[in-house]
Design an enzyme around this catalytic site. Sequence first.
Site, PDB file in Angstrom:
ATOM      1  N   GLU A   1      62.332  35.356  46.162  1.00  0.00           N
ATOM      2  CA  GLU A   1      62.785  34.946  44.828  1.00  0.00           C
ATOM      3  C   GLU A   1      64.231  35.382  44.612  1.00  0.00           C
ATOM      4  O   GLU A   1      64.563  36.102  43.662  1.00  0.00           O
ATOM      5  CB  GLU A   1      61.842  35.494  43.735  1.00  0.00           C
ATOM      6  CG  GLU A   1      60.454  34.910  43.845  1.00  0.00           C
ATOM      7  CD  GLU A   1      59.568  35.096  42.607  1.00  0.00           C
ATOM      8  OE1 GLU A   1      59.929  35.845  41.693  1.00  0.00           O
ATOM      9  OE2 GLU A   1      58.489  34.449  42.575  1.00  0.00           O
TER      10      GLU A   1
ATOM     11  N   GLU B   1      53.641  31.853  47.292  1.00  0.00           N
ATOM     12  CA  GLU B   1      53.048  32.543  46.131  1.00  0.00           C
ATOM     13  C   GLU B   1      52.516  31.491  45.179  1.00  0.00           C
ATOM     14  O   GLU B   1      53.270  30.612  44.739  1.00  0.00           O
ATOM     15  CB  GLU B   1      54.072  33.431  45.405  1.00  0.00           C
ATOM     16  CG  GLU B   1      54.358  34.724  46.132  1.00  0.00           C
ATOM     17  CD  GLU B   1      55.250  35.680  45.357  1.00  0.00           C
ATOM     18  OE1 GLU B   1      55.121  35.741  44.114  1.00  0.00           O
ATOM     19  OE2 GLU B   1      56.074  36.356  46.005  1.00  0.00           O
TER      20      GLU B   1
HETATM   21  O1  AHR Z   1      53.029  38.240  42.868  1.00  0.00           O
HETATM   22  C1  AHR Z   1      53.696  38.993  41.909  1.00  0.00           C
HETATM   23  C2  AHR Z   1      55.192  38.700  41.859  1.00  0.00           C
HETATM   24  O2  AHR Z   1      55.405  37.388  41.447  1.00  0.00           O
HETATM   25  C3  AHR Z   1      55.938  38.793  43.154  1.00  0.00           C
HETATM   26  O3  AHR Z   1      56.294  40.094  43.471  1.00  0.00           O
HETATM   27  C4  AHR Z   1      57.152  37.963  42.888  1.00  0.00           C
HETATM   28  O4  AHR Z   1      57.685  37.382  44.054  1.00  0.00           O
HETATM   29  C5  AHR Z   1      56.667  36.937  41.879  1.00  0.00           C
HETATM   30  O5  AHR Z   1      57.512  36.827  40.804  1.00  0.00           O
END
Ligand code: AHR
Length: 518
Positions: free
Chosen positions: A198, A321
């Site tokens: 991110e 994710e």
């Molecule tokens: O999964 C939780 C968080 O969500 C992760 O650390 C991040 O990459 C995302 O914003």
Amino acid sequence: MTRRALATLATLATHLLLAGAALAAEPTLTIRADQPGPVIHRNIYGQFAEHLGTGIYEGLWVGPGSKVPNVRGWRKDVVGALKALKVPLVRWPGGCFADEYHWRDGIGPRSKRPVKINTHWGGVPENNAVGTHEFFDLVEQLGAEAYVNANVGTGTPQEAAEWLEYMTGEGEATIVQQRRMNGRDKPFRVHYYALGNETWGCGGNMRPEYYADLYRHWATFLKTPAHNRPQFIASGGNDRDTTWTEVLSKSIRHNFDGIAHHAYTFPSGKWEGKGAAAGFPEAEWIGLLSQVGKIDAVLTQSRAVLDKNDPKKRLALYFDEWGSWYDPEPGSNPGFLVQRNTLRDALLAGLHFHVFHAHAERVKMSNIAQMVNVLQAMILTSKDQLALTPTYHAFALHIPFQDATALPVTLEHNPVYQLGGTQMPGLSASAARGKDGKLYLSLINANASQSSELTLRVGAQAPRSVKGHVLTAAAMDAQNELGKPTQVQPQPFEAQAAEGQLRLRLPAKSLVVVAVEG
Ligand code: AHR
């Protein structure tokens, strides 16, 4: 004919027309078994474990001295349940944590490792007990592939290059000798290596052009023996944003195999006031499930971008994710992202699988957030107790789809599921030819209150029967709580053809996975 007889005839005709329309409107699902599509990479069923809350410490790692039965510190019960799930891949150590993680803190004798503060997640001490060697012990116990996420935010290109050398090096270099002295002679097998996470946000608040240059720079120095070269991953966009896919796929050439994309779903559709994990109204049931449409849309658009910039299809999309994200559980540390997991989450997972299967040509990996105790987890633990969540069962039912060949399906007369101003397709389906040669079908009835009947065909034929499991429950927020009787677990499901038709009745709010015979 009398007027009365005429009126009766007219009524009869109307009834026949209505009956005909009702029949014509019945959902019909056709599996095109003669038109095989891409292989559904098993890593689409991948997992994510971050140093966050009790996701690793307590949930997976208890340490070798713990009374909780463990193998070299990893909980036997949790690892056993994950092995049964055939977890194909684990991403580690983050997440946002990755961009504050310095790998040298996590090697050597555990008693000598520095204690840091996990500033991103809860401000709690991080004693670095789980580091590189422990992580690889876990994936090797699971029989899973390793996805290591390097630190770009607060790291250096040297640190990222040396971590890779430490893990994969074979020669006489001091850094490789150090790995041997720390107990590992044989190199670790790193399947995926990502630069940053991110980077548009917690990973450094960068612009895509800036990160693309940075990636080009850092990736120059990533070197491994040829037979242990990982897939190199650039950190991509979020939610519906495909700008990152566009910029990265246009600007990077070297040591670049795929782009990571993230998209979470919230019942309200908004980051602020996401909605509760349990005890929600039907508006939040459909609110959450209907958002899988955005996952489909962003993948369609990302594929179009990639097809333009990478027509030879060298690059993969890694959806590393995804999952539900609710308001913090009352009484919990908000930085621990603890949430309940209900039947709604199981259906959400199933709907994601259908979308990932449909885009399997480019989507070669996905990682649900996260494996244990965090967000949409497979397993919840407390001390020596463990509960398998509805999401766990959704993953378990789809094991036959790992490395299966996707088959197109058409769903005619799919009922619309509507509540207030929100609507979505009532039914969702995905089919594949498993590695065992069998035909598998996954079906979801998203409607919270109405069952649905559908007619199944394989090509022009009605199959003989289907046999498998259904996951459903009386309540939308049914869940499996620690120390309480299980409420959500797969039950047998089967149906046979009659009079040349195979009809399936899908209960309201259900997920069904079956093998199709004949
Ligand atoms: O999964 C939780 C968080 O969500 C992760 O650390 C991040 O990459 C995302 O914003």
